[in-house]
Design a protein around this motif. Structure first.
Motif, mmCIF file in Angstrom:
data_model
loop_
_atom_site.group_PDB
_atom_site.id
_atom_site.type_symbol
_atom_site.label_atom_id
_atom_site.label_comp_id
_atom_site.label_asym_id
_atom_site.label_seq_id
_atom_site.Cartn_x
_atom_site.Cartn_y
_atom_site.Cartn_z
ATOM 1 N N LYS A 246 -24.832 42.232 -41.269
ATOM 2 C CA LYS A 246 -25.137 41.042 -40.497
ATOM 3 C C LYS A 246 -26.643 40.778 -40.511
ATOM 4 O O LYS A 246 -27.444 41.685 -40.745
ATOM 5 C CB LYS A 246 -24.637 41.202 -39.053
ATOM 6 C CG LYS A 246 -23.130 41.373 -38.941
ATOM 7 C CD LYS A 246 -22.402 40.167 -39.503
ATOM 8 C CE LYS A 246 -20.891 40.310 -39.413
ATOM 9 N NZ LYS A 246 -20.176 39.141 -39.937
ATOM 10 N N PRO A 247 -27.059 39.511 -40.253
ATOM 11 C CA PRO A 247 -28.484 39.172 -40.354
ATOM 12 C C PRO A 247 -29.389 39.928 -39.397
ATOM 13 O O PRO A 247 -30.550 40.168 -39.699
ATOM 14 C CB PRO A 247 -28.509 37.665 -40.062
ATOM 15 C CG PRO A 247 -27.215 37.367 -39.390
ATOM 16 C CD PRO A 247 -26.231 38.340 -39.948
ATOM 17 N N GLY B 9 -35.346 34.155 -22.875
ATOM 18 C CA GLY B 9 -36.068 34.171 -24.149
ATOM 19 C C GLY B 9 -35.240 34.675 -25.305
ATOM 20 O O GLY B 9 -35.341 34.160 -26.428
ATOM 21 N N ILE B 10 -34.404 35.663 -25.053
ATOM 22 C CA ILE B 10 -33.563 36.220 -26.122
ATOM 23 C C ILE B 10 -32.561 35.175 -26.616
ATOM 24 O O ILE B 10 -32.117 35.215 -27.758
ATOM 25 C CB ILE B 10 -32.835 37.478 -25.615
ATOM 26 C CG1 ILE B 10 -33.836 38.605 -25.372
ATOM 27 C CG2 ILE B 10 -31.780 37.937 -26.610
ATOM 28 C CD1 ILE B 10 -34.581 39.050 -26.622
ATOM 29 N N GLY C 33 -31.036 31.549 -33.525
ATOM 30 C CA GLY C 33 -31.473 31.550 -34.914
ATOM 31 C C GLY C 33 -30.488 32.160 -35.889
ATOM 32 O O GLY C 33 -30.577 31.923 -37.099
ATOM 33 N N VAL C 34 -29.542 32.959 -35.390
ATOM 34 C CA VAL C 34 -28.573 33.598 -36.287
ATOM 35 C C VAL C 34 -27.220 32.897 -36.280
ATOM 36 O O VAL C 34 -26.309 33.305 -36.989
ATOM 37 C CB VAL C 34 -28.379 35.090 -35.915
ATOM 38 C CG1 VAL C 34 -29.692 35.827 -36.014
ATOM 39 C CG2 VAL C 34 -27.775 35.246 -34.529
ATOM 40 N N ILE C 35 -27.093 31.836 -35.466
ATOM 41 C CA ILE C 35 -25.851 31.073 -35.441
ATOM 42 C C ILE C 35 -25.950 29.987 -36.498
ATOM 43 O O ILE C 35 -26.823 29.126 -36.451
ATOM 44 C CB ILE C 35 -25.602 30.451 -34.050
ATOM 45 C CG1 ILE C 35 -25.491 31.556 -32.989
ATOM 46 C CG2 ILE C 35 -24.337 29.609 -34.061
ATOM 47 C CD1 ILE C 35 -25.353 31.020 -31.580
ATOM 48 N N LEU C 36 -25.069 30.022 -37.457
ATOM 49 C CA LEU C 36 -25.106 29.098 -38.586
ATOM 50 C C LEU C 36 -23.851 28.240 -38.607
ATOM 51 O O LEU C 36 -22.754 28.706 -38.304
ATOM 52 C CB LEU C 36 -25.211 29.870 -39.910
ATOM 53 C CG LEU C 36 -26.404 30.821 -40.045
ATOM 54 C CD1 LEU C 36 -26.281 31.606 -41.340
ATOM 55 C CD2 LEU C 36 -27.715 30.048 -40.015
ATOM 56 N N THR D 94 -21.081 36.416 -32.767
ATOM 57 C CA THR D 94 -21.013 37.803 -32.308
ATOM 58 C C THR D 94 -22.366 38.486 -32.417
ATOM 59 O O THR D 94 -22.783 39.224 -31.508
ATOM 60 C CB THR D 94 -19.967 38.592 -33.115
ATOM 61 O OG1 THR D 94 -18.696 37.949 -33.005
ATOM 62 C CG2 THR D 94 -19.846 40.022 -32.594
ATOM 63 N N THR D 95 -23.080 38.242 -33.511
ATOM 64 C CA THR D 95 -24.406 38.826 -33.688
ATOM 65 C C THR D 95 -25.361 38.325 -32.616
ATOM 66 O O THR D 95 -26.156 39.096 -32.067
ATOM 67 C CB THR D 95 -24.962 38.482 -35.086
ATOM 68 O OG1 THR D 95 -24.077 39.009 -36.071
ATOM 69 C CG2 THR D 95 -26.347 39.078 -35.287
ATOM 70 N N ALA D 96 -25.294 37.030 -32.293
ATOM 71 C CA ALA D 96 -26.140 36.477 -31.238
ATOM 72 C C ALA D 96 -25.823 37.127 -29.895
ATOM 73 O O ALA D 96 -26.728 37.433 -29.104
ATOM 74 C CB ALA D 96 -25.942 34.962 -31.155
ATOM 75 N N ALA D 97 -24.533 37.348 -29.643
ATOM 76 C CA ALA D 97 -24.135 38.002 -28.403
ATOM 77 C C ALA D 97 -24.614 39.452 -28.352
ATOM 78 O O ALA D 97 -25.015 39.960 -27.293
ATOM 79 C CB ALA D 97 -22.615 37.953 -28.245
ATOM 80 N N MET D 98 -24.607 40.125 -29.504
ATOM 81 C CA MET D 98 -25.074 41.511 -29.560
ATOM 82 C C MET D 98 -26.576 41.599 -29.314
ATOM 83 O O MET D 98 -27.071 42.563 -28.719
ATOM 84 C CB MET D 98 -24.714 42.119 -30.918
ATOM 85 C CG MET D 98 -23.222 42.270 -31.160
ATOM 86 S SD MET D 98 -22.431 43.467 -30.080
ATOM 87 C CE MET D 98 -22.782 44.991 -30.958
#
Length: 225
Positions: free
Chosen positions: A27-28, A76-77, A83-86, A97-101
């Motif tokens: 993942k990114p 802020g997060i 930025g990782v939601i595409l 999921t990555t944004a949530a992590m």
């Protein structure tokens, strides 16, 4: 000072666990990003708490919310996670999921910085169970739709081919058709784009060969999402 180092160490360990899970899935946001987020969130929380106590002791009257700075971390997060939601083609959204992590890693850092070690450890464990174990169980024990993967197929079909018959033939290949798009080409052919639901353990190449064997299909391009 020793307590602060312990907190930073625990925060780094939890961030490492979260980052490793993302890294293994290519993942990114991976190991380094999760470590930085967790450690910096922990550090800012410690600074916020220590500053509130220090200024209160100096003036004797100053009242500060020790978690005020930590509250700004959560907001802020959110920008980093965005930025990782595409948004990919055909309105497919990825990276949630990555944004949530990322957001979760900052929460673990805040919890450790505030001294809630057990809660932070339990939170990290539950996060991993949520993204690894529960989806696996749901695919095996839950509704059949959860054990499917999405496959995008692009077909070039001859002008004299019956596209309705082609769609019916694809349905007979034990797949679900979620979306169909047809486009005329300048050459003597048409282009069809289909979004299919296929059993997760089924090889994408098998679907490719089955669709390619349908009469009227000239070219096949297939992609697993």
């Amino acid at each position: 000072m020793d307590v602060i180092l312990i907190k930073l160490g625990i925060s780094a360990l939890l961030g490492l666990i979260i980052g490793l899970e993302r890294e293994l899935k290519r993942k990114p946001v991976g190991l380094k990003t999760s470590l930085v987020i967790s450690i910096s969130s922990c550090l800012l929380t410690i600074v916020s708490i220590e500053s509130a106590q220090a200024f209160s002791e100096i003036s004797g009257r100053t009242q500060m919310d020790p978690m005020r700075l930590a509250a700004q971390i959560v907001s802020g997060i959110g920008f980093l996670g965005a930025g990782v939601i595409l948004r990919r083609s055909n309105d497919v959204i990825s990276g949630l999921t990555t944004a949530a992590m990322i957001w979760g890693a900052s929460g673990l850092g805040i919890a450790v910085g505030a001294g809630f070690y057990l809660e932070a450890g339990a939170g990290a464990l539950m996060m991993l169970i949520s993204v690894e174990l529960i989806p696996m169980l749901m695919k095996r024990l839950g509704p059949k739709a959860l054990s499917e993967k999405e496959v995008r197929v692009r077909l070039h079909v001859a002008d004299d081919a019956d596209m309705t018959a082609i769609v019916k033939s694809i349905k007979e290949k034990e797949v679900k058709i979620y979306n169909v798009r047809v486009k005329d080409l300048e050459s003597a052919s048409s282009k069809m784009e289909l979004m299919l639901g296929v059993y997760e353990k089924r090889y994408t190449t098998d679907v490719y060969y089955e669709i390619k064997s349908i009469p009227g299909v000239q070219k096949v391009e297939i992609e697993t999402l």
